[in-house]
Scaffold this active site. Structure first.
Site: not given
Length: 439
Positions: A148, A169-170, A199
């Site tokens: 990030n 990303c999870h 996000h």
């Protein structure tokens, strides 16, 4: 011998998850796992851990640690990136403590916001150095970025290098299971559609047996909001904007101008916002590492179960030509999300096979969701502009465009804050040390 290179391999727990997953992937049998980190002690720890894991899992991969980055990359087929430039000290401490002097508070500070901007500025030059090495010694490698701020870093790689890059990303694959668990709903057989930016991607559709589950979700969420819980910001966003967002409330509290406000301190309590969560987490991890180290690093009986991290599944799909669907962070070329900018990095469904990663067309987001995404994209694009131009004024502009920072500070204070951060970071941001001269 095929090769997976892990940059930032001193992140021992994450290396265990990603490379442990790969050990459990038959198509990776016989690969070399090349480890690189500038912290040689942590590098050695990860090498020991992975050798123990290799033995306990009966894997025949080769584990090798490198102190020369270019040699670690040479001939790699896949490169996993999990670096943190500047670490907790000094950089994260600077990113949090100096803004506090201006009354600007943060929770995580790794995506946008003032912390995300400065994390990107000190990381993009390192990533571009990686790209030069990759273009020279493994030009066909896929670069799997886990670092990030995801959108800014992935965008810089995709727009300014020739490296085949995807951001991973999870948060997407965890969103629906965690939502359903929180609301005491069964997620078996549920179908869903998610798209947006990292996000800040949106659960656009969620159904089971053809039935829209959003009415029941919103009904239960309204009841749950009557008590304190960890997801109050996300539920409030869903109430006001109509859709659930993928990343946690602690993150989303600082992506918008509505929740962390020095003139409304009661909002912190109302929405259960964990200010300074990331520094607190770092301190706890540093404290706990020595307790965990023997258990993880030197445990000859160490085991692992395959996680939901995307890396091993991507590699498996490319090696076997068996398609896999993921949500990747890619450039919005061709208008994958048609009401977001073309230069933006978007998080969209993507198909992986031997041909690589093929993003899927999504179309328009509901306009209110696209609007929320654009407020974050503005800062991301301006941060990349600052990093690539070396123009200090572009840092000011990125901060002025950040929703949370702009809602709290005047233009003069934003400029002063950026100046203080640039000075404090010093050698981490050498190209920005000279202040602009105004006429």
């Amino acid at each position: 011998m095929s090769k997976i290179t892990f940059l930032g391999a001193g992140s021992t727990i994450f290396a265990k998850n990603v490379l442990g997953d790969c050990m459990l992937t038959p198509s990776v049998d016989g690969f070399e796992f090349a480890l690189f980190d500038i912290d040689h002690q942590r590098l050695e720890d990860s090498e020991n851990m992975l050798n123990n894991l290799k033995t306990s899992l009966g894997s025949n991969v080769t584990i090798r640690a490198y102190t020369n980055r270019k040699e670690a990359l040479r001939g790699a087929k896949y490169v996993v990136n999990a670096i943190q430039v500047g670490g907790y000290e000094p950089s994260t401490v600077i990113d949090f403590e100096i803004p506090k002097k201006y009354g600007l508070r943060q929770t995580i500070g790794d995506t946008i916001g003032i912390g995300g901007i400065f994390r990107a500025l000190r990381t993009i030059p390192v990533m571009l150095d990686f790209a030069k090495d990759i273009e020279e010694v493994c030009p066909d490698a896929w670069f799997l970025n886990y670092t990030n701020p995801m959108a800014a870093l992935t965008g810089a790689m995709l727009r300014y290098t020739n490296v085949k890059t995807v951001g991973l990303c999870h948060s997407v694959q965890a969103a629906v299971p965690k939502l359903f668990e929180a609301l005491d709903l069964d997620d078996e057989g549920v179908q869903w559609k998610i798209a947006g930016i990292n996000h800040l991607a949106w659960l656009l559709e969620v159904s089971k047996d053809g039935k829209d589950l959003y009415p029941e979700i919103k009904k239960r969420a309204a009841i749950k909001q009557q008590e304190k819980h960890e997801d109050m910001v996300r539920f409030e966003l869903m109430n006001r904007f109509g859709y659930y967002v993928t990343e946690s409330s602690e993150h989303n509290a600082e992506y918008h101008p509505y929740f962390i406000k020095k003139n409304y301190p009661e909002l912190i309590e109302k929405f259960n916002i964990p200010l300074d969560e990331y520094p607190r987490r770092c301190v706890n991890q540093i404290r706990d590492w020595e307790k965990m180290r023997e258990e993880i690093v030197n445990n000859q009986n160490l085991t692992h179960e395959r996680s939901h991290e995307y890396a091993s599944y991507i590699i498996e799909a490319m090696e076997t030509d068996q398609p896999f669907r993921l949500h990747g962070n890619v450039l919005n070329e061709g208008g994958l999300i048609s009401n977001l900018p073309a230069k933006a990095v978007v998080e969209v469904p993507s198909l992986v096979d031997r041909n690589g990663i093929t993003p899927c067309y999504v179309g328009e987001l509901p306009e209110q969701l696209a609007a929320l995404n654009r407020t974050n994209i503005n800062t991301q694009l301006m941060t990349i502009e600052a990093a690539m131009s070396g123009n200090r004024e572009h840092i000011y502009q990125a901060a002025m465009l950040d929703p949370h920072t702009a809602a709290e500070l005047s233009i003069d204070d934003i400029v002063s804050l950026c100046d203080d951060l640039i000075e404090a970071h010093g050698d981490m941001l050498p190209e920005f040390q000279k202040k602009p001269t105004y006429v």
